[in-house]
Enzyme design. Sequence first.
Site, PDB file in Angstrom:
ATOM      1  N   GLU A 138     100.935  94.838  35.927  1.00 43.67           N
ATOM      2  CA  GLU A 138     100.488  93.863  34.467  1.00 43.67           C
ATOM      3  C   GLU A 138     101.437  92.900  34.260  1.00 43.67           C
ATOM      4  O   GLU A 138     102.386  93.387  34.326  1.00 43.67           O
ATOM      5  CB  GLU A 138      99.282  94.483  33.062  1.00 43.67           C
ATOM      6  CG  GLU A 138      98.811  93.613  32.587  1.00 43.67           C
ATOM      7  CD  GLU A 138      98.387  93.513  31.022  1.00 43.67           C
ATOM      8  OE1 GLU A 138      98.649  94.861  30.424  1.00 43.67           O
ATOM      9  OE2 GLU A 138      97.939  93.512  29.779  1.00 43.67           O
ATOM     10  N   MET A 272     102.126 101.594  30.356  1.00 43.68           N
ATOM     11  CA  MET A 272     101.559 100.592  30.891  1.00 43.68           C
ATOM     12  C   MET A 272     100.359 101.602  30.648  1.00 43.68           C
ATOM     13  O   MET A 272      99.837 102.234  31.761  1.00 43.68           O
ATOM     14  CB  MET A 272     101.984 100.107  32.138  1.00 43.68           C
ATOM     15  CG  MET A 272     101.268  99.224  33.062  1.00 43.68           C
ATOM     16  SD  MET A 272     100.403  97.957  31.958  1.00 43.68           S
ATOM     17  CE  MET A 272      98.467  97.789  32.665  1.00 43.68           C
ATOM     18  N   GLU A 273      99.119 101.154  30.419  1.00 43.03           N
ATOM     19  CA  GLU A 273      98.102 101.637  30.410  1.00 43.03           C
ATOM     20  C   GLU A 273      96.965 102.076  31.793  1.00 43.03           C
ATOM     21  O   GLU A 273      95.951 102.240  31.991  1.00 43.03           O
ATOM     22  CB  GLU A 273      96.765 100.970  29.318  1.00 43.03           C
ATOM     23  CG  GLU A 273      96.165  99.656  30.606  1.00 43.03           C
ATOM     24  CD  GLU A 273      96.718  98.519  29.550  1.00 43.03           C
ATOM     25  OE1 GLU A 273      98.176  98.590  29.344  1.00 43.03           O
ATOM     26  OE2 GLU A 273      96.351  97.191  29.604  1.00 43.03           O
ATOM     27  N   HIS A 306      97.778 104.313  21.755  1.00 46.79           N
ATOM     28  CA  HIS A 306      97.553 102.862  22.155  1.00 46.79           C
ATOM     29  C   HIS A 306      97.649 102.932  23.103  1.00 46.79           C
ATOM     30  O   HIS A 306      96.598 102.369  24.467  1.00 46.79           O
ATOM     31  CB  HIS A 306      98.735 102.655  22.090  1.00 46.79           C
ATOM     32  CG  HIS A 306      98.594 100.598  22.441  1.00 46.79           C
ATOM     33  ND1 HIS A 306      99.303  99.588  21.283  1.00 46.79           N
ATOM     34  CD2 HIS A 306      98.847  99.679  23.550  1.00 46.79           C
ATOM     35  CE1 HIS A 306      98.836  97.988  22.226  1.00 46.79           C
ATOM     36  NE2 HIS A 306      99.293  98.882  24.072  1.00 46.79           N
ATOM     37  N   GLU A 307      98.010 103.239  24.454  1.00 42.06           N
ATOM     38  CA  GLU A 307      97.492 103.825  26.179  1.00 42.06           C
ATOM     39  C   GLU A 307      96.040 104.583  26.392  1.00 42.06           C
ATOM     40  O   GLU A 307      95.869 103.510  27.474  1.00 42.06           O
ATOM     41  CB  GLU A 307      98.422 104.096  26.943  1.00 42.06           C
ATOM     42  CG  GLU A 307     100.132 102.904  27.125  1.00 42.06           C
ATOM     43  CD  GLU A 307     100.622 101.965  26.601  1.00 42.06           C
ATOM     44  OE1 GLU A 307      99.229 101.093  27.243  1.00 42.06           O
ATOM     45  OE2 GLU A 307     100.840 101.573  25.770  1.00 42.06           O
ATOM     46  N   HIS A 310      93.379 101.969  25.684  1.00 36.34           N
ATOM     47  CA  HIS A 310      92.985 100.985  26.447  1.00 36.34           C
ATOM     48  C   HIS A 310      92.695 101.618  27.564  1.00 36.34           C
ATOM     49  O   HIS A 310      91.286 100.580  28.299  1.00 36.34           O
ATOM     50  CB  HIS A 310      94.705 100.113  27.288  1.00 36.34           C
ATOM     51  CG  HIS A 310      95.200  99.921  27.075  1.00 36.34           C
ATOM     52  ND1 HIS A 310      94.799  98.054  25.824  1.00 36.34           N
ATOM     53  CD2 HIS A 310      96.725  99.721  26.390  1.00 36.34           C
ATOM     54  CE1 HIS A 310      95.634  97.667  25.902  1.00 36.34           C
ATOM     55  NE2 HIS A 310      97.076  98.800  25.600  1.00 36.34           N
ATOM     56  N   GLU A 329      95.770  94.104  23.405  1.00 33.85           N
ATOM     57  CA  GLU A 329      96.194  94.702  22.497  1.00 33.85           C
ATOM     58  C   GLU A 329      96.101  94.850  21.142  1.00 33.85           C
ATOM     59  O   GLU A 329      96.338  95.799  20.785  1.00 33.85           O
ATOM     60  CB  GLU A 329      97.485  93.637  23.388  1.00 33.85           C
ATOM     61  CG  GLU A 329      97.606  93.791  24.521  1.00 33.85           C
ATOM     62  CD  GLU A 329      98.097  95.252  24.850  1.00 33.85           C
ATOM     63  OE1 GLU A 329      98.522  96.192  24.668  1.00 33.85           O
ATOM     64  OE2 GLU A 329      98.039  94.928  26.810  1.00 33.85           O
TER      65      GLU A 329
HETATM   66  N1  BES Z   1      99.868  96.521  27.959  1.00 31.69           N
HETATM   67  C1  BES Z   1     101.270  97.194  27.696  1.00 31.69           C
HETATM   68  C2  BES Z   1     102.029  97.080  28.609  1.00 31.69           C
HETATM   69  C3  BES Z   1     102.773  95.506  28.627  1.00 31.69           C
HETATM   70  C4  BES Z   1     102.911  94.737  28.198  1.00 31.69           C
HETATM   71  C5  BES Z   1     102.278  94.504  29.644  1.00 31.69           C
HETATM   72  C6  BES Z   1     104.003  93.363  28.290  1.00 31.69           C
HETATM   73  C7  BES Z   1     103.100  93.482  30.784  1.00 31.69           C
HETATM   74  C8  BES Z   1     103.782  93.030  29.586  1.00 31.69           C
HETATM   75  C9  BES Z   1     101.121  98.360  27.111  1.00 31.69           C
HETATM   76  O1  BES Z   1      99.679  98.134  26.892  1.00 31.69           O
HETATM   77  C10 BES Z   1     101.417  98.326  25.610  1.00 31.69           C
HETATM   78  O2  BES Z   1     101.107  97.537  24.663  1.00 31.69           O
HETATM   79  N2  BES Z   1     102.701  98.479  25.465  1.00 31.69           N
HETATM   80  C11 BES Z   1     103.507  98.376  23.677  1.00 31.69           C
HETATM   81  C12 BES Z   1     103.737  99.660  23.409  1.00 31.69           C
HETATM   82  C13 BES Z   1     102.728 100.136  22.042  1.00 31.69           C
HETATM   83  C14 BES Z   1     102.667 101.429  21.594  1.00 31.69           C
HETATM   84  C15 BES Z   1     102.448  98.446  21.074  1.00 31.69           C
HETATM   85  C16 BES Z   1     104.924  98.177  25.150  1.00 31.69           C
HETATM   86  O3  BES Z   1     104.858  98.133  26.034  1.00 31.69           O
HETATM   87  O4  BES Z   1     105.969  98.227  24.478  1.00 31.69           O
HETATM   88 ZN    ZN Z   2      98.787  97.764  24.810  1.00 26.25          ZN
END
Ligand code: BES
Ligand code: ZN
EC number: 3.4.11.-
Length: 862
Positions: A138, A272-273, A306-307, A310, A329
């Site tokens: 992603e 990453m989910e 959170h993950e 998703h 998100e």
């Molecule tokens: N889908 C995101 C990871 C991501 C972030 C992929 C940016 C590509 C670009 C994942 O679900 C996510 O949001 N992770 C957060 C943690 C969350 C608890 C806010 C992170 O990576 O900090």
């Molecule tokens: Zn996320």
Amino acid sequence: MTSATVNREVLPTNVTPLHYDLQIEPDFKDFKFDGLAKIDLKINDENTDFIKLNTLEIDIHSVKLAKDIKPSSIEYNKEDQISEFYFPKGTMAKLAGSATLEIKFTGILNDQMAGFYRAKYVDKLTGETKYMATTQMEPTDARRAFPCFDEPSLKATYAITLISDPTLTHLSNMDVKSENVVDGKKVTSFNTTPKMSTYLVAFIVADLKYVECKDFRIPVRVYATPGNEKDGQFAADLTAKTLNFFEKTFGIQYPLPKMDNVAVHEFSAGAMENWGLVTYRVVDVLLDKENSTLDRIERVAEVVQHELAHQWFGNLVTMDWWEGLWLNEGFATWMSWYSCNKFEPEWNVWQEYVTDTLQHALALDSLRSSHPVEVPVKKADEINQIFDAISYSKGASLLRMISKWLGEDVFIKGVSQYLTKFKYGNAKTEDLWEALSVASGKDVSAVMNIWTKKVGFPVITVKEDGNKITLTQNRYLSTGDVKAEEDETLYPVFLAIKSKDGVDNSLTLNEKTKTVELKDSEFFKLNSEQSGIYITSYTDERWAKFGKQSELLSVEDRIGLVADAKSLASSGYTSTTNFLNLVANWNKEESFVVLEQILNSIGSLKATWAFEPEEVRDALNTFTRGLVSKRAHELGYQFSNSDSFATQRMKVALFGAACSSRDPIVEKAALDMFAKYVEGDKKAIPALIKPIVFNAVARAGKPEDYERLFNIYKNPINNDEKLAALRTLGRFKDSKLLERTLSYLLDGTVLNQDIYIPMQGMRSHKEGIEALWGWLQKNWDEVSKRLPPGLSMLGSVVVICTSGFTSFKSIDEIKKFFNTKSTKGFDQNLAQSLDTITSKAQWLNRDRDLVKDYLKKNGYSK
Ligand code: BES
Ligand code: ZN
């Protein structure tokens, strides 16, 4: 195509993928991988004889369509990252609607944390340097791992096969179908996935061990490199509990046959989910609970939930295009607080949401360079920039607002219907509103469209005339300089007026101005529980009254008033005196969350005053000590298991604030703890306050302590301690030490994934802010090479290295530097940073003298 979709740069739809058969073999010597992709295609237009799909840094060796048709030419569109295969005229017409495209290729097992990449680590048991091969797709890096139609709505099924040395573990989204050793190599074929988007594909080849939790229908595991797996038990148990909870809440089973979580050594995000195979930064999944701060425990809990949210929001139902990223998100963010609140009611996460998520949303959305929640995005390098507080925090705040409006049960019912209707498919924001309207009988789109399609949020100004109050809305900007053409949106605002009789939830402000008659104006407050996304500006007399009415206000209300008062002060809507008086009056505040908001808000005042004369900054410390010192001494800093969560948090907050405002008693206590600790008494520093103690040591600034902290970074008792020490290295103010810390950023001492951690320490003082900016200019070429614009990290680094400044002069300097550089991939971040500096510079110009006089008049300075 609608006008909104016209601008998207997407692949042609003459063919679309149905199924991918992928075979991948990493080579840990050359850092390459061999791949074979067989993609079953549906032919939608027989009159075109080309196939275009995404590839990036992939070397294509051969292409065949329907077993033996070779392309007559192959081209590569570098700008759009598209490989184009042109077949002889009439080819598609002969294929009866479907065909398999077979591509042999080689990719790079890169060190950029994108696509299929290598993550370096030191084996805990043998001390050897090793690599794990893992993926991060992603938003648009699946195209680095295999040729694909790399768009979220082009869902397909996947059958993945991994090949490697037999000693390594193979993992992918699904469970194992077969495992064989062929010619001395291990070949693992995984079962076929459900229909899913490319950005959720994952595979890992690495030396791994796992722990497990058996409290769920299917296997739930946490994998880590050998020696680390034990710290995965907390996340494993929480995973089982959370999956159970979400299945019940949504009434939809988690559809995959297993759920793996993996701790990855080099990782660009937090987690990453990937469906069935969630990957994490090590510190965000492994937890040494006995030796961690409460923040770390809450963070791991938040990330895991959170993950897992998703797995439904995003994986089962996916946004149709990146414009809808907030659906992913924002939902996962809201959902993680929702489940956390059920599991750990003592944590009061919805109170913390107001200091945390809501304030992040408001802070970013009060900048001229903010963007709407639903933002048109065209290209790959624009996508990473919207993984920001608008998509996450404003998105989650909108959901909280609707859930309060409709009632939580109705909200969950609507959401569950939405998930059921769109499962294995894609949805738009409008589809969610539709489902919520059906469940509630209310016209949800009419209210919500404005909130998601328009940038910003309003400030409601309250004028009083006896029991009559007149409310007026305007777009709020932290620079306080909104222009007429920026102030045309009328936001539907839920007023939720609280009075002694309770809360009146019936009133909405849909117009510019409205007058409301109260029964009694002795006490009232808008935005009860802070469920709405707006700031309220009261009269000076009203602010003074709030200072004496704290017992009539809930915790969320008090947090909201403190935060609003500070925002209004910094943007010039009301005087900074209102803010200072309010918090000075609340010096007996009993909720740790309110206290944390008070300290955050004072912190942002202090950050704005960072370059002001010593005596004013000392006076601000004296002001802070007036709020915390006495209680810090009374409550103390011994922690016992019998302390409630709230008591522990209160002690930590008081100890931290007393230390950073230079309370001599508390500061000495901290330094003594450290001295004993480095002499070998590992119990001398309570785990909950270790980062605070480290900071106190850096503030004292002794070079020999720098050495000691550096040693802790090199030989920590756990990862949390390692990173706390690393962050602290940036807090030393001596120029030699600052330089030394900066040199570690690029010489391999600090991993690329952790580069921002010592920077955060530096950003907290003026010497550090200046040093960081100097360093960024000097090392720009290297930094931008290491953190390519496709990752969000470059943008974060630019923000950390620039946003600490507080003057117009700095703005000019920063602009001048970037004038001659490509700002691709971080132009938004840069604009936001400059807006942040502007608002600080204006606040200072306006209130520099006022704050000085206030502090003098009230006895905080001479
Ligand atoms: N889908 C995101 C990871 C991501 C972030 C992929 C940016 C590509 C670009 C994942 O679900 C996510 O949001 N992770 C957060 C943690 C969350 C608890 C806010 C992170 O990576 O900090
Ligand atoms: Zn996320």
